[in-house]
Design a protein around this motif. Structure first.
Motif, PDB file in Angstrom:
ATOM      1  N   ASP A 277       0.678  -1.167   0.113  1.00  0.00           N
ATOM      2  CA  ASP A 277       0.055  -0.053   0.456  1.00  0.00           C
ATOM      3  C   ASP A 277       0.936   1.105   0.089  1.00  0.00           C
ATOM      4  O   ASP A 277       1.069   2.302  -0.569  1.00  0.00           O
ATOM      5  N   VAL A 278       1.597   1.278   1.258  1.00  0.00           N
ATOM      6  CA  VAL A 278       2.881   2.450   0.893  1.00  0.00           C
ATOM      7  C   VAL A 278       3.260   3.112  -0.029  1.00  0.00           C
ATOM      8  O   VAL A 278       3.525   3.988  -0.963  1.00  0.00           O
ATOM      9  N   GLU A 279       4.048   1.799  -1.450  1.00  0.00           N
ATOM     10  CA  GLU A 279       4.673   1.829  -2.088  1.00  0.00           C
ATOM     11  C   GLU A 279       4.066   2.249  -3.550  1.00  0.00           C
ATOM     12  O   GLU A 279       4.131   2.692  -4.103  1.00  0.00           O
ATOM     13  N   LYS A 280       2.669   2.041  -3.482  1.00  0.00           N
ATOM     14  CA  LYS A 280       1.810   2.320  -4.446  1.00  0.00           C
ATOM     15  C   LYS A 280       0.721   3.503  -3.948  1.00  0.00           C
ATOM     16  O   LYS A 280       1.307   4.528  -4.727  1.00  0.00           O
ATOM     17  N   GLU A 281       1.011   4.773  -3.005  1.00  0.00           N
ATOM     18  CA  GLU A 281       1.037   5.516  -2.672  1.00  0.00           C
ATOM     19  C   GLU A 281       2.563   6.688  -3.048  1.00  0.00           C
ATOM     20  O   GLU A 281       1.948   7.618  -3.768  1.00  0.00           O
ATOM     21  N   ILE A 282       3.219   6.017  -3.003  1.00  0.00           N
ATOM     22  CA  ILE A 282       4.704   6.419  -3.061  1.00  0.00           C
ATOM     23  C   ILE A 282       4.471   6.937  -4.638  1.00  0.00           C
ATOM     24  O   ILE A 282       5.021   7.734  -5.250  1.00  0.00           O
TER      25      ILE A 282
ATOM     26  N   PHE B  70      11.111   8.264   5.783  1.00  0.00           N
ATOM     27  CA  PHE B  70       9.501   8.747   4.706  1.00  0.00           C
ATOM     28  C   PHE B  70       8.483   7.597   4.887  1.00  0.00           C
ATOM     29  O   PHE B  70       6.892   8.144   4.945  1.00  0.00           O
ATOM     30  N   ARG B  71       9.230   6.711   4.007  1.00  0.00           N
ATOM     31  CA  ARG B  71       7.468   5.382   4.399  1.00  0.00           C
ATOM     32  C   ARG B  71       7.092   5.143   5.484  1.00  0.00           C
ATOM     33  O   ARG B  71       6.137   4.881   5.502  1.00  0.00           O
ATOM     34  N   GLU B  72       7.575   5.104   6.824  1.00  0.00           N
ATOM     35  CA  GLU B  72       6.902   5.036   7.714  1.00  0.00           C
ATOM     36  C   GLU B  72       6.055   5.896   7.844  1.00  0.00           C
ATOM     37  O   GLU B  72       5.331   5.503   8.649  1.00  0.00           O
ATOM     38  N   ARG B  73       6.454   6.989   8.109  1.00  0.00           N
ATOM     39  CA  ARG B  73       5.809   8.334   8.120  1.00  0.00           C
ATOM     40  C   ARG B  73       4.689   8.249   7.696  1.00  0.00           C
ATOM     41  O   ARG B  73       3.477   8.464   7.882  1.00  0.00           O
TER      42      ARG B  73
ATOM     43  N   MET C 198       0.572   7.705   8.372  1.00  0.00           N
ATOM     44  CA  MET C 198      -0.425   9.308   7.991  1.00  0.00           C
ATOM     45  C   MET C 198      -1.401   7.978   7.700  1.00  0.00           C
ATOM     46  O   MET C 198      -2.775   8.683   7.110  1.00  0.00           O
ATOM     47  N   MET C 199      -1.084   7.775   6.521  1.00  0.00           N
ATOM     48  CA  MET C 199      -2.325   6.777   6.061  1.00  0.00           C
ATOM     49  C   MET C 199      -3.246   5.259   6.692  1.00  0.00           C
ATOM     50  O   MET C 199      -4.077   5.732   6.408  1.00  0.00           O
ATOM     51  N   GLU C 200      -2.431   5.134   8.165  1.00  0.00           N
ATOM     52  CA  GLU C 200      -3.330   5.112   9.207  1.00  0.00           C
ATOM     53  C   GLU C 200      -4.196   5.459   9.783  1.00  0.00           C
ATOM     54  O   GLU C 200      -5.465   5.700  10.097  1.00  0.00           O
ATOM     55  N   LYS C 201      -3.565   6.790   9.626  1.00  0.00           N
ATOM     56  CA  LYS C 201      -4.832   8.024  10.031  1.00  0.00           C
ATOM     57  C   LYS C 201      -5.714   7.906   9.626  1.00  0.00           C
ATOM     58  O   LYS C 201      -6.871   8.636   9.782  1.00  0.00           O
TER      59      LYS C 201
END
Length: 320
Positions: free
Chosen positions: A99-104, A132-135, A139-142
């Motif tokens: 999910d994170v990689e798709k957003e990046i 950055f990935r961790e943050r 943020m996506m969790e929030k």
């Protein structure tokens, strides 16, 4: 989503200059939030980029007070983050690495960044790509918890959109416009006589244009198209004052020749159509309602939580 200036921009607080000048490392509990804690070390770690900038500076008394206030604000933000994270865990929200990689990838595409440019942009915020990935993941969790608890409860009706449109009519009013027809007369024809014949109904303005005009747009009755009143020459505006649609102005001189004007169509109170702004109004009302709903949800979350500030001096002011 403004992601490349993420969470570092507002890193707001700093410890006392004295502690840093002496190199002391204090790790004490600052706040208890239900089953979580925030320590002095946690706060200092978050603020490290700012602390590095001021540790060699001698701060004035006024600056020390400002830093104290900023430090409290940063601690409030950390408390709020933990409350949200506890909700994320409670509802089992999981953001995967994919999910994170798709957003990046979306961010890179939106901002037209290749890998090197993306890494450089992240570095400008003082982060590595992994940080950055961790943050971003946090943020996506929030966003997911906000969607779960807030967005699904927010609705905007057609009647609300229409009411908002009515309330903002001044913003959507268009400039007064007029479709002007021009009759430019040859030197051997009296403008007063032609105007009288038109006013008496002997001929229409368009017929007079076809018979006499030496100006433009003869085939279209002299129509020069729709214009904003503000864009008309001053003598044209003066000539059209008080003239109704399809009426005839008093004679005026244009480029050394006698002329008559006729306002074929006057738009006094034109508005941008509702359908042209409906989507924008919907988005604005939705955002406003989401913010209100989130504030109410988060206030309830704080009220139900057990939050204990171990240091009363770090306790937030009322309303924070």
């Amino acid at each position: 989503m403004k992601v490349l200036s993420l969470l570092i921009i507002a890193l707001l607080a700093m410890p006392s200059a004295q502690a840093w000048a002496t190199g002391q490392v204090i790790n004490r509990i600052l706040v208890k939030i239900n089953n979580n804690i925030i320590t002095q070390y946690d706060l200092d770690e978050k603020l490290q980029p700012i602390l590095d900038q001021i540790k060699d500076r001698e701060l004035s008394a006024a600056e020390q007070e400002q830093l104290k206030a900023l430090r409290k604000r940063a601690l409030v933000d950390m408390v709020n983050d933990i409350l949200i994270q506890q909700e994320v865990e409670l509802y089992g929200i999981a953001i995967t690495d994919e999910d994170v990689e798709k957003e990046i990838d979306r961010i890179k595409q939106e901002r037209e960044l290749d890998d090197d440019a993306f890494e450089a942009a992240v570095a400008q915020d003082g982060l590595t790509v992994d940080e950055f990935r961790e943050r971003l993941k946090q943020m996506m969790e929030k966003q997911e918890i906000v969607g779960h608890k807030v967005n699904k409860k927010v609705l905007v009706t057609d009647s609300e959109i229409e009411a908002e449109y009515e309330a903002r009519k001044d913003q959507y009013s268009l400039d007064k416009t007029v479709e002007v027809a021009l009759l430019l007369l040859p030197v051997d024809v009296s403008a007063v006589e032609v105007r009288t014949r038109i006013a008496d109904g002997e001929m229409t303005f368009a017929e007079a244009v076809a018979k006499y005009s030496v100006g433009p747009a003869v085939d279209s009755g002299g129509s020069l198209g729709e214009m904003k009143y503000a864009d008309l020459a001053e003598e044209w505006r003066q000539a059209l004052v008080g003239v109704p649609e399809d009426g005839v102005s008093d004679p005026l001189t244009i480029q050394g020749q006698q002329a008559l004007l006729s306002p074929l169509k006057i738009s006094e109170d034109a508005l941008v159509p509702l359908e042209d702004v409906r989507d924008d109004l919907f988005q604005q009302l939705m955002q406003k309602k989401r913010e209100q709903a989130f504030t109410e949800y988060f206030d309830q979350l704080k009220e139900s939580a057990v939050i204990i500030y171990m240091d009363e001096s770090m306790k937030p002011d009322d309303g924070e």
